[in-house]
Design a protein around this motif. Sequence first.
Motif: not given
Length: 307
Positions: A106-135
């Motif tokens: 499959g593929t990663v269609a979209d990704e959005q991440s946000s972090g804190d003041d120290r640069g550490r990721i606190t939230e992340s949203t991934l939109t994934l496309r996988v073959p229907s047979s592996r759903f």
Amino acid sequence: MKKNLRVSLLVALLVLVAVLAVSTFRRSSGPSAPTSAGSTAATSKAATDGTGFKRGLAGAGALGAPAAATEPMNRAVVSTGQVTLHPDSITRARSEAMRLVTAWGGTVADEQSSGDDRGRITESTLTLRVPSSRFAEAMTALAGLGRLEQQSRTSEDVTTRVIDNEARVRAAERSIRQIENLLARARRLSDVIAIESDLARRQADLDSLKTQQAYLADQTSLSTIDVYLSKIGHIGPGDRSARGFLAGLDGGWSAMKGAVVVLLTVLGAALPFAVVLLLLGVPLWLVVRRRLGAGPVSAGTPPARSA
């Protein structure tokens, strides 16, 4: 006597030749010949008569109707899913999700991440496309990347839409080939213009059908999964408010900053009016004061005599 015999033989030979000629003519011009001649005449007339092209366009339009599909076809299903997780490490969970998608093809269609003041990721949203047979496998594997908060999945059967769309595409292609044949036989300018206009319209319809076909193929071959990753204990916008001394201090500090901002805003709005009043009011006040200081002479004081 010999002369009569020769004449008889000659007559018999002529009769035999005539019989053979008639038989040969009947075999060469059988029942199918008039039909072919009639068909050729009709085609020639249609090629020179404008009404023939109108009937041809109408016949080509009948080909545009969707044909009934008789071939067996596998079920076409559009599947979507959502997973909300709280992993120990968002970075590791995010990398593992991408690795799994690549392994599934499959593929990663979209990704959005946000972090804190120290640069550490606190939230992340991934939109994934996988073959229907592996759903189903993908939903189970992704749910194990952290503490599962929420999981949902939906499936829509679009088999009828896929079959109908494919039938319309085939019918439109046949219709276009028919119209192209009519265009090749056209001789009059009015016929050419009418046929080309109809051909352009049908080609646009075919392009639209093929776009829908490509979209359905993409949606049925690849399933979409939205993965939401957030830090454990992270207070999101929908969570309850924090409590305690630090929370109260932070709230009071924010309230004070808000009050100062409001006060400065009011002061800034009133400052131009104050400047105008100062420029006009001070001279006016000086004039009034001078006139009040040099007021009328008291009645008990005698006027000064001149020398």
